[in-house]
Design a protein around this motif. Structure first.
Motif, PDB file in Angstrom:
ATOM      1  N   LEU A   1       0.831  -1.197   0.000  1.00 48.03           N
ATOM      2  CA  LEU A   1       0.000   0.000   0.000  1.00 48.03           C
ATOM      3  C   LEU A   1       0.867   1.250   0.000  1.00 48.03           C
ATOM      4  CD1 LEU A   1      -2.859   1.261   0.259  1.00 48.03           C
ATOM      5  CD2 LEU A   1      -2.589   1.098   2.740  1.00 48.03           C
ATOM      6  N   ASP A   2       1.998   1.207   0.713  1.00 48.54           N
ATOM      7  CA  ASP A   2       2.897   2.361   0.812  1.00 48.54           C
ATOM      8  C   ASP A   2       3.444   2.776  -0.547  1.00 48.54           C
ATOM      9  OD1 ASP A   2       2.544   2.418   3.525  1.00 48.54           O
ATOM     10  OD2 ASP A   2       4.314   1.211   3.964  1.00 48.54           O
TER      11      ASP A   2
ATOM     12  N   VAL B   1       0.201   3.961  -3.183  1.00 46.42           N
ATOM     13  CA  VAL B   1      -0.441   5.258  -2.985  1.00 46.42           C
ATOM     14  C   VAL B   1       0.227   6.348  -3.819  1.00 46.42           C
ATOM     15  CG1 VAL B   1       0.957   5.840  -0.948  1.00 46.42           C
ATOM     16  CG2 VAL B   1      -1.274   6.894  -1.245  1.00 46.42           C
TER      17      VAL B   1
ATOM     18  N   GLU C   1       2.136  12.441   2.844  1.00 40.55           N
ATOM     19  CA  GLU C   1       2.156  10.977   2.833  1.00 40.55           C
ATOM     20  C   GLU C   1       3.566  10.449   3.065  1.00 40.55           C
ATOM     21  OE1 GLU C   1       1.042   7.001   2.553  1.00 40.55           O
ATOM     22  OE2 GLU C   1      -0.196   8.792   2.830  1.00 40.55           O
TER      23      GLU C   1
ATOM     24  N   SER D   1      -2.435   6.580   3.611  1.00 38.95           N
ATOM     25  CA  SER D   1      -2.445   5.126   3.750  1.00 38.95           C
ATOM     26  C   SER D   1      -2.944   4.710   5.135  1.00 38.95           C
ATOM     27  CB  SER D   1      -1.052   4.551   3.487  1.00 38.95           C
ATOM     28  OG  SER D   1      -0.068   5.190   4.269  1.00 38.95           O
TER      29      SER D   1
ATOM     30  N   GLN E   1      -6.448   2.639   5.864  1.00 38.26           N
ATOM     31  CA  GLN E   1      -6.431   1.376   6.614  1.00 38.26           C
ATOM     32  C   GLN E   1      -7.405   1.428   7.781  1.00 38.26           C
ATOM     33  OE1 GLN E   1      -2.172   1.234   7.372  1.00 38.26           O
ATOM     34  NE2 GLN E   1      -1.925  -0.473   5.960  1.00 38.26           N
TER      35      GLN E   1
ATOM     36  N   ILE F   1      -6.365   0.431  -0.924  1.00 36.40           N
ATOM     37  CA  ILE F   1      -5.780   1.330  -1.916  1.00 36.40           C
ATOM     38  C   ILE F   1      -6.874   2.090  -2.658  1.00 36.40           C
ATOM     39  CG2 ILE F   1      -5.617  -0.455  -3.695  1.00 36.40           C
ATOM     40  CD1 ILE F   1      -3.299   2.609  -3.161  1.00 36.40           C
TER      41      ILE F   1
ATOM     42  N   THR G   1      -7.763   4.889  -0.524  1.00 43.64           N
ATOM     43  CA  THR G   1      -6.719   5.908  -0.598  1.00 43.64           C
ATOM     44  C   THR G   1      -6.975   6.845  -1.769  1.00 43.64           C
ATOM     45  OG1 THR G   1      -5.092   4.398   0.352  1.00 43.64           O
ATOM     46  CG2 THR G   1      -4.233   6.313  -0.810  1.00 43.64           C
TER      47      THR G   1
END
Length: 346
Positions: free
Chosen positions: A65-66, A69, A122, A129, A133, A283, A286
């Motif tokens: 996910l990091d 994004v 971010e 993110s 979550q 995601i 996001t």
């Protein structure tokens, strides 16, 4: 469209660890992923196609996910290339070209401004993110809220249909992957082409119609139309001829574009629902948060809304003085700059 989502999911499922290795072989660098998203959306002319691919990658565990994004952030800018290309078709008339490019650049500068706010936020805090979550946990945990298993049957048997169609190609996942991309882009172009034809044949569209009656109507119309068409690049390009012909003001078109940014998140949400996994939904959320919070910031904070309009007018003025500037702007922002930066970084 849903068949394309299911095919994308299936391709990621059978590609396995080797594809994951290839996909994330580049160094963990937010700027690289950001410009990959920008370049990818510019090439596909659709952020929806890129975000759908990213949703599939995250849902299958092949991308974090990091990393994803930042690709989504870049894709939001890359998708605006379509309206800029439309504006270049008015290059014969200096004054009309100035208005057309200004209208197209509204989408560019708005998305660039939002990225300038959320990209460093971010990078240093993981704001988007982490928020996605937490929101996903609230909605899809086993506790109160919606459980993710609700969406496991969302494909109406599409998973089985895709496996049947591509059963003879299971040893060639890249073929399935590319087929899914073609299906996504083809679906978006088909839907957008029909919608554009209907709208552009209506000579009564102006600031006096229901769509552009006021700022609120423009915002809601942009959201609704893009949710239906599933491509902000298509709906934002529709306003370029209207602004070029003075049927629509930059200010009213700006509100429509902000609505389009919200509406385009529907595609990623549909894709995440088809995956049936919480990671894919994270995601997608996001993407939703990035666009909705960006719109809220520019609506609520006094004076901020004027920045993209000022820069868009300035760009149109410069391009009208020297029309080659329009081509340089297009190729530099969407293709040359991201390609060079990615190439130098890997």
């Amino acid at each position: 469209m849903f068949l394309a989502f299911a095919a994308m999911k299936y391709s990621f499922t059978i590609m396995g660890g080797q594809f994951a290795e290839d996909l994330v072989k580049i160094p963990h660098n937010p700027f690289i992923y950001f410009f990959i998203g920008l370049l990818g959306a510019a090439v596909f002319q659709s952020s929806s196609a890129v975000t759908t691919i990213v949703v599939g990658a995250v849902a299958s565990g092949h991308m974090s996910l990091d990393d994803a994004v930042f690709i989504v952030m870049g894709a939001n800018i890359g998708t605006t290339v379509t309206s800029t290309i439309v504006a270049l078709s008015y290059i014969d008339d200096k004054s009309v070209f100035m208005r057309a490019l200004s209208g197209a650049a509204l989408h560019d500068f708005f998305n660039i401004s939002v990225a300038l706010i959320f990209l460093p936020l971010e990078m240093f805090t993981g704001f988007l993110s982490n928020l996605s979550q937490n929101l996903s946990g609230m909605l899809f945990d086993n506790g109160p809220g919606i459980n993710v298993t609700v969406f496991e049957g969302y494909d109406f048997g599409l998973d089985r249909l895709v496996k049947y169609i591509f059963s003879n190609f299971s040893e060639y996942p890249w073929f399935i992957f590319l087929s899914a991309i073609v299906l996504i882009i083809g679906s978006l172009k088909l839907i957008g082409g029909v919608t554009k034809q209907v709208l552009m044949q209506n000579n009564n569209i102006s600031t006096n119609t229901l769509i552009f009656k006021n700022d609120g109507a423009s915002l809601l119309s942009g959201t609704a139309m893009t949710a239906i068409v599933q491509s902000s690049s298509i709906t934002s390009s529709l306003i370029v001829p209207l602004i070029a012909s003075k049927k629509l003001s930059l200010e009213r078109g700006y509100m429509f574009i902000m609505g389009a940014n919200v509406g385009t998140t529907i595609t990623a949400l549909f894709a995440s629902m088809a995956t049936g996994t919480e990671f894919g939904i994270e995601i997608a959320l996001t993407h939703v948060l990035f666009n909705i919070l960006g719109v809220l910031l520019f609506l609520i904070i006094p004076g901020v809304r004027a920045f993209p309009i000022w820069y868009a007018k300035k760009l149109g003025f410069l391009a009208a003085k020297d029309r080659i500037f329009g081509f340089l702007y297009l190729f530099t922002l969407f293709f040359v700059l991201p390609f060079i930066l990615v190439w130098l970084s890997v």
